[in-house]
Each structure stands twice: as structure tokens, then as C-alpha cells.
Write an enzyme that holds these catalytic residues in place. Structure first.
Site, PDB file in Angstrom:
ATOM      1  N   ASP A   1       0.880  -1.157   0.000  1.00  0.00           N
ATOM      2  CA  ASP A   1       0.000   0.000   0.000  1.00  0.00           C
ATOM      3  C   ASP A   1       0.928   1.220   0.000  1.00  0.00           C
ATOM      4  O   ASP A   1       2.115   1.099   0.327  1.00  0.00           O
ATOM      5  CB  ASP A   1      -0.874  -0.034   1.265  1.00  0.00           C
ATOM      6  CG  ASP A   1      -1.684   1.231   1.425  1.00  0.00           C
ATOM      7  OD1 ASP A   1      -2.326   1.635   0.450  1.00  0.00           O
ATOM      8  OD2 ASP A   1      -1.663   1.817   2.530  1.00  0.00           O
TER       9      ASP A   1
ATOM     10  N   ASP B   1      -0.120   5.070   0.835  1.00  0.00           N
ATOM     11  CA  ASP B   1      -0.370   6.083   1.865  1.00  0.00           C
ATOM     12  C   ASP B   1      -0.332   5.450   3.253  1.00  0.00           C
ATOM     13  O   ASP B   1      -1.135   4.570   3.552  1.00  0.00           O
ATOM     14  CB  ASP B   1      -1.748   6.723   1.626  1.00  0.00           C
ATOM     15  CG  ASP B   1      -1.832   7.457   0.288  1.00  0.00           C
ATOM     16  OD1 ASP B   1      -0.884   8.199  -0.021  1.00  0.00           O
ATOM     17  OD2 ASP B   1      -2.827   7.286  -0.426  1.00  0.00           O
TER      18      ASP B   1
END
Ligand code: BG6
Ligand code: MG
Length: 219
Positions: free
Chosen positions: A8, A10
Site C-alpha cells: 500500500d 499512503d
């Protein structure tokens, strides 16, 4: 055997949660909506439009789709402008070392982000070369907790889900990884990520050595 890693963006590679917060707060203040860090935390991993809906629900209000899209765009304009200040110094501690070690050891690496701004963030960090595949908010239509973005990454890497480890800071992200049959590593507190296979408080602790030690039979 584990052959690939899907990250991922953020909250895992870099701390954009704060920039998202400032942009949403800006819009909320202008509209007179209540918005605080607790609500912001619920937006981790959630798409821009769904985030807008969470904020409206928090304020017991609703908007027609067109107005909702206009406000989401407004928030995004503020967010994107704030990304200009991001530099290659802005990796979360430990991330660059981990990505470098994965390259040295020849693992396949993909990005699996809900953000439509992922490429811009990677460019600001000068991080594109660490990834073989970039899956972002434009790659699939169903967002986390659906597993689609991670399945997309695995397929493009030519790997099965059980051959990949997913790194996530969002509750919905770990849900997505599990739904897709991936191994999962959660980054953040137990209350949010207790359902991950393995959890660290921060990326600094998530070294390749620790990961190999935990999933030892799979390396
Ligand atoms: C996720 C973030 O990675 O991307 C969410 O955790 C954000 O907070 C989502 O809403 C969508 O991002 P963007 O950049 O497309 O608005
Ligand atoms: Mg995240």
C-alpha cells in the site's frame, strides 16, 4: 513460497495521511462540517468518493452525486498541490532500506494503492524504480476491502496470492489482503491491525530479516 511483495502507499511508504487530513479539513472548515483526526483515521484505505460519504454521514448530511463529486475534486486539488512539497526525504523510516533489500534479493514488487495520485507520489519520492508493477486507484473499480487491487498486482507480477505478502496500514486493506488469500503485514496499532498475520508499530521495525523470520517456512 513467497516471491513477491505488494505495498500500500499512503501510510506505508510515506505519511500522506497528514496531507489528506489537511486537505479534507480545509474543505470541511469551508463548508462548516465537523471533521477531526478520528474521522480522518476512518478514511485510511478508503477511496476519495467513499471518504466524502463518510464525512457527510458524520455530519448527518447528504449531497447529490454531482455536488459530491465537485467537493471531492476541490479536496483533491488541495491535496495534489500539497504533494509538490514532497521530496525523496519523505519515505517513512525504514522503507527505503526494505525496498532496496527486496531489489537486491530479486523479489518481485508491486504497489497496491487506492489512490489515483499514486504515480505523482512515487515521482515526488523518486521511488518508481522500486516497483515492477504499479496498481493504483485507476487500475480496478472495486476498492478495499475488496481484494481486487492486490489481485491485480499479483496477476501482473505473474504470481499467486499465496506467493505474495501485502503491506497495509488500513483495516480495510488487511481485510482486502485476507479476502484475496494473501499473507499480510499490518503497520500500525493492534486495535486497527490486529487481524493481520504479522503486525509492526512502524515500518522501521518491518525489516526483511523480521519478515523472513516470521514466514520462515515460506522462504
Ligand atoms: C488511500 C488513502 O491510499 O487512497 C485514502 O489511504 C485516500 O485516505 C485514497 O482517500 C484515495 O486517494 P486519492 O489520492 O485518489 O484521493
Ligand atoms: Mg494506507
Amino acid at each position: 513460497m513467497i516471491k513477491g511483495f505488494i505495498f500500500d502507499l499512503d501510510g506505508v511508504i510515506t505519511d500522506t495521511a497528514e496531507l489528506h487530513y489537511v486537505a479534507w479539513k480545509n474543505l470541511a472548515d469551508e463548508r462548516g462540517w465537523l471533521f477531526d483526526r478520528e474521522v480522518n483515521d476512518k478514511l485510511r484505505g478508503i477511496s476519495r468518493t467513499d471518504s466524502m460519504r463518510v464525512i457527510l454521514e458524520h455530519n448527518n448530511t447528504s449531497l447529490d452525486e454531482e455536488t459530491l463529486a465537485q467537493f471531492a475534486k476541490k479536496k483533491n486539488d488541495i491535496y495534489v498541490a500539497s504533494l509538490d512539497g514532497m521530496t525523496p526525504e519523505d519515505y517513512l523510516p525504514g522503507v527505503k532500506e526494505l525496498l532496496t533489500n527486496l531489489r537486491i534479493e530479486g523479489f518481485s514488487v508491486a504497489l497496491g494503492s487506492a489512490s489515483k495520485n499514486a504515480v505523482k507520489v512515487l515521482e515526488q519520492l523518486n521511488a518508481k524504480a522500486f516497483f515492477d508493477v504499479i496498481g493504483d486507484g485507476n487500475s480496478v473499480s472495486k476498492s478495499k476491502p475488496e481484494p481486487d487491487i492486490f489481485l491485480y498486482g499479483a496477476e501482473k507480477l505473474n504470481l499467486q496470492p499465496e506467493e505474495c505478502v501485502v503491506f497495509e496500514d488500513a483495516e480495510s486493506g488487511i481485510d482486502a489482503a485476507k479476502a484475496g488469500g494473501f499473507h499480510s503485514v499490518g503497520i500500525g496499532p493492534e486495535e486497527r491491525l490486529g487481524h493481520a498475520d504479522l503486525r509492526f508499530d512502524s515500518m522501521e521495525e518491518a525489516t526483511l530479516f523480521e519478515i523472513k523470520s516470521y514466514f520462515k517456512d515460506l522462504f
